[in-house]
Design an enzyme around this catalytic site. Structure first.
Site, mmCIF file in Angstrom:
data_model
loop_
_atom_site.group_PDB
_atom_site.id
_atom_site.type_symbol
_atom_site.label_atom_id
_atom_site.label_comp_id
_atom_site.label_asym_id
_atom_site.label_seq_id
_atom_site.Cartn_x
_atom_site.Cartn_y
_atom_site.Cartn_z
ATOM 1 N N GLU A 15 0.851 -1.231 0.029
ATOM 2 C CA GLU A 15 0.196 -0.054 0.027
ATOM 3 C C GLU A 15 0.799 1.205 -0.149
ATOM 4 O OE1 GLU A 15 -3.403 0.043 2.286
ATOM 5 O OE2 GLU A 15 -3.607 -2.162 2.467
ATOM 6 N N ASP A 16 0.467 2.202 -0.655
ATOM 7 C CA ASP A 16 0.885 3.516 -0.622
ATOM 8 C C ASP A 16 2.286 3.613 -0.858
ATOM 9 O OD1 ASP A 16 -1.544 3.599 0.615
ATOM 10 O OD2 ASP A 16 -1.037 4.610 2.104
ATOM 11 N N CYS B 220 -7.024 4.199 -1.779
ATOM 12 C CA CYS B 220 -7.159 2.979 -1.772
ATOM 13 C C CYS B 220 -8.439 2.427 -2.268
ATOM 14 C CB CYS B 220 -6.981 2.461 -0.139
ATOM 15 S SG CYS B 220 -5.371 2.803 0.467
ATOM 16 N N ASP C 169 -0.087 -0.172 -4.431
ATOM 17 C CA ASP C 169 -1.528 0.406 -4.754
ATOM 18 C C ASP C 169 -1.926 1.754 -5.280
ATOM 19 O OD1 ASP C 169 -1.785 1.515 -2.266
ATOM 20 O OD2 ASP C 169 -3.759 0.716 -1.596
ATOM 21 N N HIS C 170 -0.954 2.577 -4.971
ATOM 22 C CA HIS C 170 -0.884 3.919 -5.764
ATOM 23 C C HIS C 170 0.127 4.847 -5.216
ATOM 24 C CE1 HIS C 170 -2.368 5.299 -1.662
ATOM 25 N NE2 HIS C 170 -3.429 4.751 -1.666
#
Length: 636
Positions: free
Chosen positions: A51-52, A90, A251-252
């Site tokens: 994530e992130d 998210c 995810d980004h």
């Protein structure tokens, strides 16, 4: 382990493809979506996600990063250099993945909301399960789309390929939250990366707090790298490595402010790697070679059709993404697209598009500052010190920009401006590029029938009895071309006459009226003064969103008599128990924008209900956050 030396893989302990036989897989399953040409054993597919994070890995040329395991995976696989997450936060990003569709086309662009797909559509694990796959997710979901029917075989912390039936092919996701935004600010933390060696982006102030957060972000990536290595080790120990396609992605963009939540390249650019063992190379793209790179433009909306393609399933025609791997690989697209809607409790609307060099940003609410106060974002030390320095007048461009209102259009040359701080939208030398990307974005909006041009409450009310996707394709319920025309007039603040906007307030469609009121609000006191009778009449509009924006315009830019008329409208709309969550948030944002003018209704704001029992648990804090911040700004 997949990233070990060329001969370091163990031989398969099971027969065929991880014990997979061809028995029973030649038939067409799921209304004809399975490929009849799939003669080879089905590949196992492993996704390792985190994530992130942006592409802050050694394999992507970041010398500050310490990611030896993922670097070895990249050395054996293919690294995508132009991968975008479709949404910079998210829930909508994961919604794009699970559906293979752009969130604005399904009404799911906002950070945490809930809607449904049409009955004939399904989430991608359902196609895989019909094809005989054991599909697991370990363990985060966070979709903005309701799950209908059995989606996963196991979606929990126990989800693992090891729980499948003997000989069954698997698709497994392992998602690591170690790198999440919340872990950047976790204290105490002993830094392993030297903060003195951090590269501070041009838009961030260079302070100890900022350097610490960036260094801790890199520390977390190193920890995640070790976790990813553990999953790959298990794959090898189980004798499955040579029968499994492996994808890794984040995810980004990073969880730092102006990355996460923003559809710039800084918020959408992600690492993406694909590894194919020798026996599965027929599923790799033509440019595949160990240690190679691909410049193909890839978005998260492409992941679902790509996964189906790898499994030998022809992606359904309603999926909007393009497979980039497998037997149903599609041609390279010329563009990828991004979106930003409501972020937690704060409304905004941004669309973006990029090719291999330029990124174009279209701000539909340029009167709102970039850095609106989002309670969760302000927990990060960088956010707080950045805002504090701005308020003290101690910053200069481009560090000041995040706390100021936006231009209608932005254009950045990623080849020469990696931090996206030199806006070329008004550069004569780039006029053709601007026009080309503007046109591409408009065509995309019309093609996917972007329902984000509706106020959020109308996304749901207009689609009652069906779904936002179906409503969006019904020109009677959703005349997008007309609404888009008014949204363009409203948000291109330098263009369009005030008279056009005033006429829009009398249109039969409430979304046209909403954008007309928004356009007058964006233009401030001169426009409000010229159109005051029309705005006052709109305080009685049948649609709450039109009433709210008209009241905000009159309250901010009218006289005392206008404020007296606007405040009761906003206080009424702010009642979540009367008008629902989305209208309440819109009204509270408007009250907060009045600043000190709302002081006289401080007690009424304090008495507003902060929630109702029927609110999705993921959204329950948003109204309370707005009430708390508004009262704090009023000195309460």
């Amino acid at each position: 382990m997949v990233q070990d030396g060329a001969d370091g893989m163990k031989h398969n302990k099971e027969t065929h493809a991880g014990g997979i036989t061809r028995r029973g897989f030649g038939a067409v399953v799921g209304a004809g979506v399975l490929s009849q040409a799939a003669e080879r054993p089905k590949p196992n597919i492993l996704w390792i996600t985190c994530e992130d994070i942006g592409p802050e890995l050694g394999a992507y040329g970041d010398a500050y990063a310490q990611t030896p395991n993922l670097d070895r995976l990249a050395a054996r696989g293919l690294r995508y250099t132009n991968a975008w997450s479709t949404a910079p936060v998210c829930a909508p990003a994961r919604t794009a993945i699970i559906s293979g569709m752009y969130p604005p086309s399904t009404g799911s662009e906002h950070m945490r909301s809930m809607t449904r797909l049409p009955a004939h559509m399904r989430m991608y694990p359902q196609f895989l399960r019909e094809a005989g796959y054991y599909a697991t997710n370990n363990s985060k979901e966070d979709y903005n789309l309701e799950k209908v029917g059995e989606v996963w075989d196991d979606s929990s912390g126990k989800g693992h390929w090891r729980n499948r039936k003997p000989g069954q092919p698997f698709f497994s996701i392992f998602n690591f939250t170690t790198t999440h935004e919340s872990q950047i600010r976790r204290r105490p933390h002993t830094l392993k990366h030297d903060p003195a060696k951090v590269r501070v982006p041009a838009y961030h102030p260079d302070t100890p707090e900022v350097r610490h957060d960036w260094a801790q972000y890199y520390d977390n990536i190193t920890t995640m790298d070790q976790q990813a290595a553990g999953v790959l080790r298990e794959l090898t120990e189980d004798g499955l490595a040579e029968n499994t396609v492996v994808l890794f992605y984040g995810d980004h963009g990073s969880g730092m402010p102006r990355s996460k939540r923003w559809p710039y390249n800084s918020g959408l650019h992600v690492p993406l790697m694909a590894y194919f063992p020798e026996k599965l190379r027929h599923l790799a793209p033509p440019e595949y070679r160990p240690g190679g790179t691909s410049e193909r433009l890839v978005g998260f909306v492409d992941l679902a059709p790509t996964l189906l393609s790898l499994a030998g399933i022809k992606p359904p025609s309603w999926m909007q993404g393009h497979a980039f791997l497998g037997e149903h690989r599609a041609p390279d697209p010329p563009y990828v697209f991004g979106c930003r809607g409501r972020m937690d409790e704060r409304y905004d609307m941004v669309r973006s598009v990029r090719d291999k060099r330029y990124v174009y940003i279209r701000n539909y609410m340029p009167h709102k500052i970039y850095g609106q106060h989002i309670a969760y974002m302000f927990e990060t030390p960088t956010t707080r010190v950045w805002k504090k320095l701005y308020d003290a007048g101690r910053l200069k461009q481009p560090q000041t920009r995040f706390w100021e209102t936006k231009p209608s259009e932005e254009l950045y040359d990623l080849q020469n401006d990696r931090d996206e701080v030199n806006n070329l939208a008004e550069s004569p030398q780039h006029a053709q590029t601007l026009a080309r990307l503007r046109k591409a974005l408009r065509e995309h909006v019309l093609e996917v029938r972007d329902v984000g041009f509706l106020p959020e409450d109308e996304i749901h009310s207009r689609s009652r009895g069906s779904t936002p996707y179906e409503m969006g394709r019904d020109t009677k319920r959703y005349p997008l071309e007309k609404i888009l025309a008014m949204a363009d007039k409203a948000s291109m603040v330098k263009d369009a006459s005030t008279k056009d906007l005033e006429n829009g307030l009398r249109d039969a469609d409430s979304a046209v009226r909403y954008w007309a009121a928004m356009g007058l609000l964006m233009r401030g006191a001169p426009a409000v003064s010229k159109t005051k009778p029309a705005l006052q009449a709109a305080l009685g509009d049948s649609q709450a969103s039109v009433r709210v924006i008209s009241a905000e315009a009159l309250g901010r830019y009218g006289d005392e008599a206008d404020l007296e008329k606007a405040l009761p409208v906003l206080l009424d709309a702010a009642r979540i128990d009367k008008h629902g969550l989305y209208v309440s948030m819109l009204a509270l944002n408007a009250l907060d924008a009045l600043d000190g003018k709302a002081a006289k209704v401080r007690d009424q704001i304090r008495a507003l209900p902060a929630a109702t029992p029927d609110i999705d648990a993921r959204l329950k804090e948003y109204v309370g956050n707005l009430i708390k911040k508004t009262l704090a700004d009023l000195g309460a």
